[in-house]
Write a protein that holds these residues in place. Structure first.
Motif, short mmCIF file in Angstrom:
data_model
loop_
_atom_site.label_atom_id
_atom_site.label_comp_id
_atom_site.label_asym_id
_atom_site.label_seq_id
_atom_site.Cartn_x
_atom_site.Cartn_y
_atom_site.Cartn_z
N TRP A 220 -39.81 40.40 -101.38
CA TRP A 220 -39.05 41.34 -102.21
C TRP A 220 -37.74 41.73 -101.51
O TRP A 220 -36.71 41.89 -102.15
N THR A 221 -37.78 41.90 -100.19
CA THR A 221 -36.58 42.30 -99.44
C THR A 221 -35.52 41.23 -99.48
O THR A 221 -34.31 41.51 -99.58
N GLU A 222 -35.95 39.95 -99.41
CA GLU A 222 -34.99 38.85 -99.40
C GLU A 222 -34.52 38.46 -100.78
O GLU A 222 -33.63 37.62 -100.93
N ALA A 223 -35.11 39.07 -101.82
CA ALA A 223 -34.75 38.70 -103.19
C ALA A 223 -33.35 39.18 -103.53
O ALA A 223 -32.83 40.12 -102.93
N GLU A 224 -32.75 38.52 -104.52
CA GLU A 224 -31.44 38.96 -104.99
C GLU A 224 -31.57 40.38 -105.56
O GLU A 224 -32.39 40.66 -106.41
N GLY A 225 -30.76 41.29 -105.04
CA GLY A 225 -30.83 42.67 -105.48
C GLY A 225 -31.83 43.51 -104.71
O GLY A 225 -31.89 44.73 -104.91
N GLY A 226 -32.65 42.88 -103.85
CA GLY A 226 -33.60 43.61 -103.02
C GLY A 226 -34.79 44.14 -103.79
O GLY A 226 -34.98 43.87 -104.98
N PRO A 227 -35.64 44.94 -103.13
CA PRO A 227 -36.86 45.45 -103.75
C PRO A 227 -36.60 46.25 -105.01
O PRO A 227 -37.41 46.22 -105.95
N GLU A 228 -35.51 46.99 -105.05
CA GLU A 228 -35.21 47.82 -106.24
C GLU A 228 -35.04 46.95 -107.47
O GLU A 228 -35.51 47.29 -108.56
N CYS A 229 -34.36 45.80 -107.31
CA CYS A 229 -34.14 44.91 -108.44
C CYS A 229 -35.46 44.29 -108.91
O CYS A 229 -35.72 44.21 -110.12
N VAL A 230 -36.27 43.84 -107.96
CA VAL A 230 -37.57 43.26 -108.31
C VAL A 230 -38.42 44.28 -109.06
O VAL A 230 -39.00 43.99 -110.12
N ALA A 231 -38.47 45.50 -108.54
CA ALA A 231 -39.27 46.55 -109.17
C ALA A 231 -38.75 46.86 -110.57
O ALA A 231 -39.53 47.06 -111.52
N SER A 232 -37.44 46.93 -110.71
CA SER A 232 -36.85 47.24 -112.02
C SER A 232 -37.20 46.18 -113.05
O SER A 232 -37.52 46.49 -114.21
N ARG A 233 -37.13 44.91 -112.65
CA ARG A 233 -37.48 43.84 -113.58
C ARG A 233 -38.94 43.94 -114.03
O ARG A 233 -39.25 43.80 -115.22
N LEU A 234 -39.82 44.17 -113.07
CA LEU A 234 -41.23 44.27 -113.43
C LEU A 234 -41.50 45.47 -114.32
O LEU A 234 -42.32 45.40 -115.25
N ARG A 235 -40.83 46.57 -114.08
CA ARG A 235 -41.02 47.75 -114.94
C ARG A 235 -40.59 47.45 -116.37
O ARG A 235 -41.22 47.92 -117.33
N SER A 236 -39.56 46.63 -116.53
CA SER A 236 -39.12 46.29 -117.89
C SER A 236 -40.14 45.43 -118.63
O SER A 236 -40.12 45.34 -119.85
N LEU A 237 -41.03 44.81 -117.88
CA LEU A 237 -42.05 43.95 -118.46
C LEU A 237 -43.30 44.73 -118.91
O LEU A 237 -44.11 44.22 -119.70
N LEU A 238 -43.45 45.95 -118.43
CA LEU A 238 -44.68 46.70 -118.60
C LEU A 238 -45.09 46.94 -120.05
O LEU A 238 -46.30 46.98 -120.35
#
Length: 623
Positions: free
Chosen positions: A176-194
């Motif tokens: 998640w840290t190495e992802a584009e946008g960092g952990p915040e971006c990964v978390a935001s995308r997953l929240r949009s899927l909920l």
């Protein structure tokens, strides 16, 4: 609505796990590794298949050896890989793991631009998604825009088809840290899927990571985004299901307790838990039962080496949760796990046995021949066996071959896909000793995993206790070595020729070995001569180990017509697994060939005719 073809489709991360074999050792200090199917979705697909679900995997692997391995290994686990696509421009992901201590493993991911993270919407077939009752996705794939788009498309297709959707948060700090946008971006995308998710699964750290806040605040916030049931994994304590209300204190919620086990490896516990939970949801069980089975699966996996390979079967889970009457002893659980993982072979097996060493050493001494002549003769036996099987309708050819004189034949028939077994005992040893001595397991670790281990033990139930104890110690050591190196065990038990011998003694001998915790995959025995003996053997074996593959008949050098009569008599017995006959077929031909009285062509002709006579098909190809 059409009936789903699959019970579960797993979408997300798949890789190769390389586990250090040295326990209590960090990954950088490990000197040898074992290879397994890895990645959260790969583990989950295997875990569900082991529990009897029709399981499929959607992901990508590289056009490399590890990708080839994953396709084959998943196929052996009966996981559908129709949409496990091959990415010709990327490599398969790897993860190195070291079992430093019981609470944590050291992990080193090799995932830069790896194949599975390149998953895109083009990999998602909406009709295929609709063909499964459940879609389970893992959150790592929100770390890249294109792979997240694949999650969105799959979730929408499952929702449109009215299928159950599950999201495993799958928080991996480094990924998640190495992802584009960092952990915040990964978390935001997953929240949009909920809003498209029915079950959201994670441990306390993962829920906090998804909310990017404290656990309590994250749970409250996430509830505003979805009415999904939250499954909170709480380690050894158990698991909690939250729906619809979120308590102010998680400890106030109902906890389904876990199981106390000795922990070896915590990696993979969550994947095992989820597979157990899904197996119960697929059966329509209440959530409490789903969490109970999930906890049992997690407990079994943390007590073992590896993730996917450690996934339990239904029999193991049933034993742990206490539904059947048999005590869930650690030894029996290990055996159950072994039998659900081993390769199954069509039966009966027709095996030409030429693993002999001492008789050929005697021929070398008598004739003054060089040692290479034994290998040359065994090559003739191999060709004869191949000739017979090429024209026979028998579906399971086999051979017993040694690695000392018959190494070339051993590998040739292994590569042809034959049932192949090789000996480990020191010839004639009583008490049992091994040809490799103290290096038994090290030696077996170098063997091809497709080969079985054959061991002959001269054992009588009325032996002196000191003798029996010595023999059983050796057999326990052998069984441990077989399980550790993934080799099936063919245990040949013969009553000593210089003492009292009757068929009831043989049954008692097997009973004593079972009582001592010896569970071979196959027995190799002298042919029983009566229905009463077969019935006694069958009743005893089925009572002690209903998973035993069966009984091979040996020949002990008896005349061909006697061996054929024994095979015909045994062929209707439920536990008859085949035959492994040797000296009856080749002994006199070997004597003549080594003394120059029979040529190669004649040897192949004679052996072909004799071996063929034991099979239903009578045609023989002679060269």
């Amino acid at each position: 609505m059409t009936e789903p073809h699959f019970d579960i489709i797993c979408l997300g991360r798949v890789a190769v796990d390389l586990y250090g074999e040295q326990v209590a050792t960090p990954v950088e200090e490990a000197v040898s590794f074992r290879r397994y199917i890895g990645g959260s979705s790969g583990n989950l697909a295997v875990g569900c298949a082991r529990l009897g679900l029709r399981s499929a995997l959607i992901s990508r692997v590289g056009a490399d050896a590890m990708g080839t391995y994953l396709h084959a290994a998943l196929g052996r686990e009966e996981v559908d890989t129709t949409y496990l696509n091959v990415d010709v421009s990327r490599r398969t992901g790897l993860a190195f793991l070291g079992l430093k201590d019981a609470d944590a493993a050291t992990l080193d991911f090799y995932r830069e631009n790896c194949a599975d993270i390149a998953l895109s919407p083009d990999d998602i077939d909406e009709g295929f998604i609709a063909s499964s009752a459940i879609l389970a996705m893992t959150g790592t794939h929100a770390s890249a825009a294109h792979s997240f788009a694949a999650l969105e498309k799959a979730a929408s297709a499952a929702r449109t088809a009215g299928r159950l959707t599950i999201l495993d948060i799958d928080y991996r700090s480094s990924i998640w840290t190495e992802a584009e946008g960092g952990p915040e971006c990964v978390a935001s995308r997953l929240r949009s899927l909920l809003p498209k998710i029915d079950y959201l699964v994670g441990n306390e750290e993962e829920f906090a990571a998804l909310g990017q806040t404290s656990l309590s605040e994250a749970l409250v916030m996430l509830r505003t985004l979805t009415q999904a049931t939250f499954i909170v994994k709480r380690g050894a304590s158990g698991a909690t299901a939250l729906h619809p209300d979120i308590p102010t204190n998680l400890d106030a919620a109902t906890l389904v307790p876990g199981y106390a086990v000795e922990v070896m490896n915590v990696v993979g516990a969550g994947d095992a838990f989820l597979s157990g939970m899904i197996s119960q949801l697929a059966a329509g069980a209440p959530i409490e039962q789903a969490l109970t089975v999930g906890n049992a699966c997690g407990a079994l996996v943390v007590s073992r080496h590896g993730c996917s390979d450690a996934m339990p079967s239904t029999d193991e889970v049933d034993l742990l949760v206490g539904r059947p009457p048999r005590e869930a002893s650690p030894e029996w659980l290990k055996h159950l796990h072994w039998v659900t993982r081993r390769r199954n072979w069509p039966q009966p097996v027709a095996a030409l046995a030429f693993d002999h060493r001492e008789p050929f050493e005697m021929l070398l001494e008598q004739t003054g021949s060089p040692a290479k002549r034994v290998g040359e003769f065994k090559a003739l036996l191999t060709q004869a066996a191949i000739n017979v099987m090429e024209v026979s309708d028998h579906t399971s050819p086999g051979a017993l071959i040694d690695g000392r004189f018959g190494a070339a034949s051993l590998q040739k028939l292994t590569d042809l896909g034959w049932w192949v077994s090789r000996p480990v005992e020191a010839t004639g040893s009583r008490p049992l000793r091994f040809e490799a001595g103290e290096a038994l397991e090290t030696n077996m670790r170098s063997w091809d995993s497709r080969q079985m281990v054959k061991c002959l033990v001269w054992y009588h139930p009325d032996d002196e206790e000191v003798m029996k104890a010595d023999q059983i110690r050796s057999l326990r050591r052998l069984q441990h070595a077989c399980r550790s190196t993934d080799h099936q065990l063919v245990l040949e038990v013969i009553l000593p020729l210089n003492g009292p011998r009757n068929e009831s003694d043989l049954i008692r001998a097997l009973g004593q070995l079972y009582e001592a915790g010896i569970y071979p995959d196959w027995w190799k025995l002298e042919p029983p001569t009566s229905d009463q003996t077969w019935n006694g053997l069958s009743e005893m074996i089925k009572a002690q180990d209903p998973h035993c593959n069966g009984v091979f008949l040996l020949g002990l050098g008896q005349p061909l017509e006697d061996v054929l009569r024994s095979i015909r008599f045994a062929s209707d017995q439920p536990l008859y697994a085949g035959f492994a006959i040797g000296r009856t077929i080749f002994k006199d031909a070997a004597d003549l060939w080594f003394t120059g009285k029979m040529d190669d062509k004649e040897v192949i002709k004679v052996i072909s005719e004799r071996f063929s006579s034991l099979l239903p098909a009578k045609k023989v190809k002679v060269e």
